[in-house]
Design a protein around this motif. Structure first.
Motif, mmCIF file in Angstrom:
data_model
loop_
_atom_site.group_PDB
_atom_site.id
_atom_site.type_symbol
_atom_site.label_atom_id
_atom_site.label_comp_id
_atom_site.label_asym_id
_atom_site.label_seq_id
_atom_site.Cartn_x
_atom_site.Cartn_y
_atom_site.Cartn_z
ATOM 1 N N UNK A 85 -65.195 -23.256 2.012
ATOM 2 C CA UNK A 85 -63.876 -23.721 1.573
ATOM 3 C C UNK A 85 -63.778 -25.253 1.661
ATOM 4 N N UNK A 86 -64.308 -25.812 2.770
ATOM 5 C CA UNK A 86 -64.231 -27.272 2.923
ATOM 6 C C UNK A 86 -65.069 -28.004 1.882
ATOM 7 N N UNK A 87 -66.254 -27.434 1.575
ATOM 8 C CA UNK A 87 -67.166 -28.112 0.652
ATOM 9 C C UNK A 87 -66.721 -27.960 -0.795
ATOM 10 N N UNK A 88 -66.301 -26.747 -1.172
ATOM 11 C CA UNK A 88 -66.035 -26.467 -2.585
ATOM 12 C C UNK A 88 -64.551 -26.366 -2.902
ATOM 13 N N UNK A 89 -63.699 -26.362 -1.843
ATOM 14 C CA UNK A 89 -62.267 -26.216 -2.023
ATOM 15 C C UNK A 89 -61.887 -24.871 -2.620
ATOM 16 N N UNK A 90 -62.744 -23.878 -2.505
ATOM 17 C CA UNK A 90 -62.444 -22.544 -3.020
ATOM 18 C C UNK A 90 -63.464 -21.582 -2.405
ATOM 19 N N UNK A 91 -63.180 -20.282 -2.459
ATOM 20 C CA UNK A 91 -64.211 -19.349 -2.016
ATOM 21 C C UNK A 91 -64.627 -18.440 -3.175
ATOM 22 N N UNK B 268 -75.577 -24.874 2.178
ATOM 23 C CA UNK B 268 -74.509 -23.925 2.493
ATOM 24 C C UNK B 268 -74.628 -22.686 1.615
ATOM 25 N N UNK B 269 -74.908 -22.929 0.320
ATOM 26 C CA UNK B 269 -75.060 -21.804 -0.600
ATOM 27 C C UNK B 269 -76.244 -20.934 -0.184
ATOM 28 N N UNK B 270 -77.351 -21.603 0.206
ATOM 29 C CA UNK B 270 -78.539 -20.852 0.621
ATOM 30 C C UNK B 270 -78.234 -20.013 1.853
ATOM 31 N N UNK B 271 -77.482 -20.592 2.819
ATOM 32 C CA UNK B 271 -77.152 -19.857 4.036
ATOM 33 C C UNK B 271 -76.288 -18.639 3.725
ATOM 34 N N UNK B 272 -75.293 -18.854 2.858
ATOM 35 C CA UNK B 272 -74.395 -17.757 2.481
ATOM 36 C C UNK B 272 -75.183 -16.615 1.857
ATOM 37 N N UNK B 273 -76.068 -16.953 0.914
ATOM 38 C CA UNK B 273 -76.877 -15.925 0.250
ATOM 39 C C UNK B 273 -77.763 -15.220 1.271
ATOM 40 N N UNK B 274 -78.388 -16.017 2.148
ATOM 41 C CA UNK B 274 -79.301 -15.465 3.143
ATOM 42 C C UNK B 274 -78.584 -14.463 4.032
#
Lengths: 213, 473
Positions: free
Chosen positions: A197-203, B141-147
């Motif tokens: 949320x902090x990085x992209x401002x959305x989930x 962050x995206x990689x962690x979420x997917x993982x």
């Protein structure tokens, strides 16, 4: 004769339908909390778990599945103040219809398996299969990352329900370990959600598409 | 008192979270050395575990444990230099997670109870998630979420599989502890339908973690976004731990006389992974992703060999050990390249042979080893698997297998040449210190020595492990 546990399991099936129909996250979390409570008291009604430790363990499971896990997710959405829609890929009415079809299919499939030697309940296997597939459905049919975490929790509830059939053998300490793993997993997911949320401002997971082939 | 091997890193890991910034580095090395010492002690003395219902010392576990221990010790030495050269903000979280990760992986190798195995493997996911997010970028962050999401959902499937195996005990009226060793002993009495279903779910579940296609999608992202020492651990030992879960379940299947069923599924997943790696490796633009796809390839080879049985299963074990040694060395070297050029892209590198000659030697040696050339062990492992395929008469599979290996070699070689010899204006920002070169050399040297000479006790342990899945000469 209807097995007493079947009354409780019918509530589980209802909760699946409610979760498919709810468009707002707080409502979905409440449904999941209700489901967690119901699923964790099932072992008490199967009859073979009425020892002191069994009851204590059911209470602990209920606290974690019904209160702590939903509360973690609730805190996550409250902290980051995300807009509260679940952003469906498949609409609510279609989801509800799919949910009904799923229950019918699960009942049909579970008649193929003969587990009467383990449990006489007619709804145990259909309810577990329904929860498993419904969890996966939420994972795939909702773009909101929080709804996906809730789908994962629903799957875990389903596996727990399958597991109750054998809880005579499983030591409570082992089940408690599994529960702790799930809890820690959900907490880590909640932390990642806040960072997203902090990085992209959305989930919205449509934003998480930069890394791919 | 076997349990002390994973309790030591657990304790130091928790301590590391509360230590000031730089104290973690020596702690990492000290714990690594202590862990290696304890593992060797365990290997020599073979003591009894304290909780016999949950833990046991199995030959395949011993092999993995020794590999984990050696790798972690060398990686911890490298990490000291890496942390000095790179700028990581929350270093105590990094070192703490590394140690917890070591503890959970050790627990996987020693667990005997089916559910404890699952708990330990899920715990590896949780302990390694902070490692992938170390750099705090959007991509990591995206990689962690997917993982976390893909692996948790995948491993949930393995939990379902484990539950189905206990149902097979109920249906077959078997009353023994729910441990791999007890179940293997009375596998014939288990209900075969539920056992088969359980195996498929466990294979899909742990296969996700092992990086078998088509469940591999998290792997390239996680391996490329994590800092290099963490990638080396992920690729070198985490994948082995997931494989251990599959291996032990396959043991039950073979004892129950269902080895053909489990073997053919393993071979199908293995071959799919090799083909998937061959397709994607050709168009990679980042070198760490290249290495990640090579890991998928090697996991495919290992699954394929395990499913094949016979001499192929022995080859798979050899590949497993040498892949860990060589691939972790390659990932550590990729850390040097990243620090030197400051770019993840193959385009951003070049002239490695001039700019960083020592790193080049480690990189090129690793590439030769991982592509299956002598004098490295993967050559022997792959050769055994190919002989095994021909012996069983699967000529089409052998053709696909060899062709894919050739394609992967061509794609890999092309990119390695670009990194090593392409002309570039880039200059290196890294001084090649001994601490960041020798661990890689040591890993490659170990692989080289082991391919020429296997100590007798190691050989007997490998044979002991593979005979239980119908392997051997």
């Amino acid at each position: 004769m209807i097995h007493p546990v079947d009354y409780i399991l019918s509530l589980v099936l209802l909760s699946v339908l409610f979760s498919f129909g709810s468009s707002r996250l707080p409502a979905l979390i409440k449904v999941l909390a209700f489901q967690g409570v119901v699923v964790s008291i099932v072992p008490l009604f199967i009859g073979h778990d009425l020892t002191g430790w069994g009851i204590l363990f059911a209470m602990v499971t209920m606290t974690i599945r019904g209160i702590i896990i939903p509360f973690c997710i609730y805190l996550a959405i409250k902290k980051v103040a995300i807009h509260r829609e679940v952003e469906p890929i498949i609409g609510y009415h279609a989801s509800l219809l799919a949910g009904l079809g799923l229950i019918v299919a699960a009942t049909y499939v579970s008649h193929k398996f003969d587990i009467t030697s383990i449990s006489t309940s007619t709804l145990l296997l259909p309810a577990s299969i329904t929860l498993l597939v419904a969890g996966m459905f939420l994972l795939m049919a909702r773009r909101n990352a929080i709804a996906m975490v809730l789908g994962y929790i629903m799957m875990e509830n389903g596996i727990y329900l399958v597991g109750t059939t054998f809880s005579v053998r499983a030591r409570h300490i082992v089940e408690f370990g599994i529960l702790l793993d799930v809890l820690a997993g959900v907490m880590i997911m909640a932390v990642i959600l806040q960072n997203i949320k902090q990085k992209f401002d959305d989930v919205d997971t449509a934003l998480l598409r930069t890394l791919k082939e | 008192m076997v349990e002390i091997v994973f309790l030591v890193p657990l304790f130091t890991g928790i301590v590391a979270f509360f230590l000031p910034r730089n104290f973690g580095r020596p702690l990492l090395v000290i714990t690594g050395a202590l862990h290696l010492f304890l593992s060797i002690l365990l290997w020599i003395q073979r003591p009894e575990p304290l909780f016999k219902a949950y833990f046991a010392v199995a030959p395949e576990g011993l092999l993995s444990l020794l590999v984990i221990s050696l790798l972690f010790f060398l990686i911890s030495i490298y990490t000291t230099g890496y942390l000095k050269a790179s700028n990581i903000k929350s270093e105590h979280i990094f070192t703490g997670s590394m140690l917890l990760f070591l503890s959970t992986m050790t627990m996987v190798t020693l667990s005997d109870h089916i559910m404890i195995m699952w708990i330990a493997i899920e715990a590896t996911t949780l302990a390694s998630a902070p490692l992938i997010y170390t750099h705090r970028t959007a991509a990591s962050l995206e990689a962690t979420w997917k993982y976390v999401l893909i692996c948790s959902v995948g491993i949930a499937m393995a939990l379902l599989g484990s539950v189905l195996i206990t149902i097979s005990m109920d249906v077959g009226n078997v009353d023994v502890p729910v441990s791999f060793s007890a179940l293997t002993a009375c596998a014939k009495d288990l209900d075969s339908m539920w056992l088969k279903a359980g195996f498929v779910f466990i294979l899909v579940g742990y296969g996700t973690k092992m990086g078998l296609a088509p469940m591999h999608t998290w792997l390239p992202d996680a391996h490329s976004e994590a800092p290099s020492p963490a990638s080396a651990l992920l690729s070198g030992v985490l994948l082995n731990c997931a494989y251990l879960g599959i291996f032990k379940t396959n043991k039950i299947m073979c004892a129950a006389g269902l080895g053909d069923f489990s073997g053919s599924i393993l071979m199908a997943f293995g071959l799919t992974s090799i083909i998937a790696a061959a397709t994607f490796i050709l168009k990679q633009t980042e070198y760490k992703r290249l290495l990640a796809y090579s890991s998928i390839e090697n996991m495919g080879i290992i699954a394929f060999g395990t499913g094949l049985g016979g001499i192929g299963a022995y080859g798979a074990m050899i590949c497993l050990i040498h892949h860990s040694l060589i691939k972790s060395s390659l990932f550590l070297t990729s850390g040097n390249i990243l620090l030197g050029y400051g770019s993840r892209m193959i385009e951003g590198t070049g002239k490695l042979v001039k700019l960083m000659p020592k790193t080049f030697l480690a990189f090129f040696g690793g590439f030769v080893g991982i592509s299956g050339f002598p004098p490295f062990g993967i050559f022997i492992g792959e050769l055994f698997i190919i002989i095994g395929v021909f012996r069983t008469g699967h000529y089409v599979l052998a053709g696909i297998f060899i062709l894919s290996l050739c394609v992967i070699f061509a794609g890999f070689a092309n990119q390695v040449m670009k990194i090593s010899f392409n002309s570039t204006n880039a200059t290196t920002r890294l001084k090649e210190k001994t601490g960041m070169i020798w661990p890689q050399y040591a890993l490659l040297l170990t692989s080289m020595v082991l391919s020429l000479w296997i100590p007798d006790t190691l050989y007997r342990t490998i044979i002991h492990a593979v005979t239980s899945i119908g392997g051997g000469f």
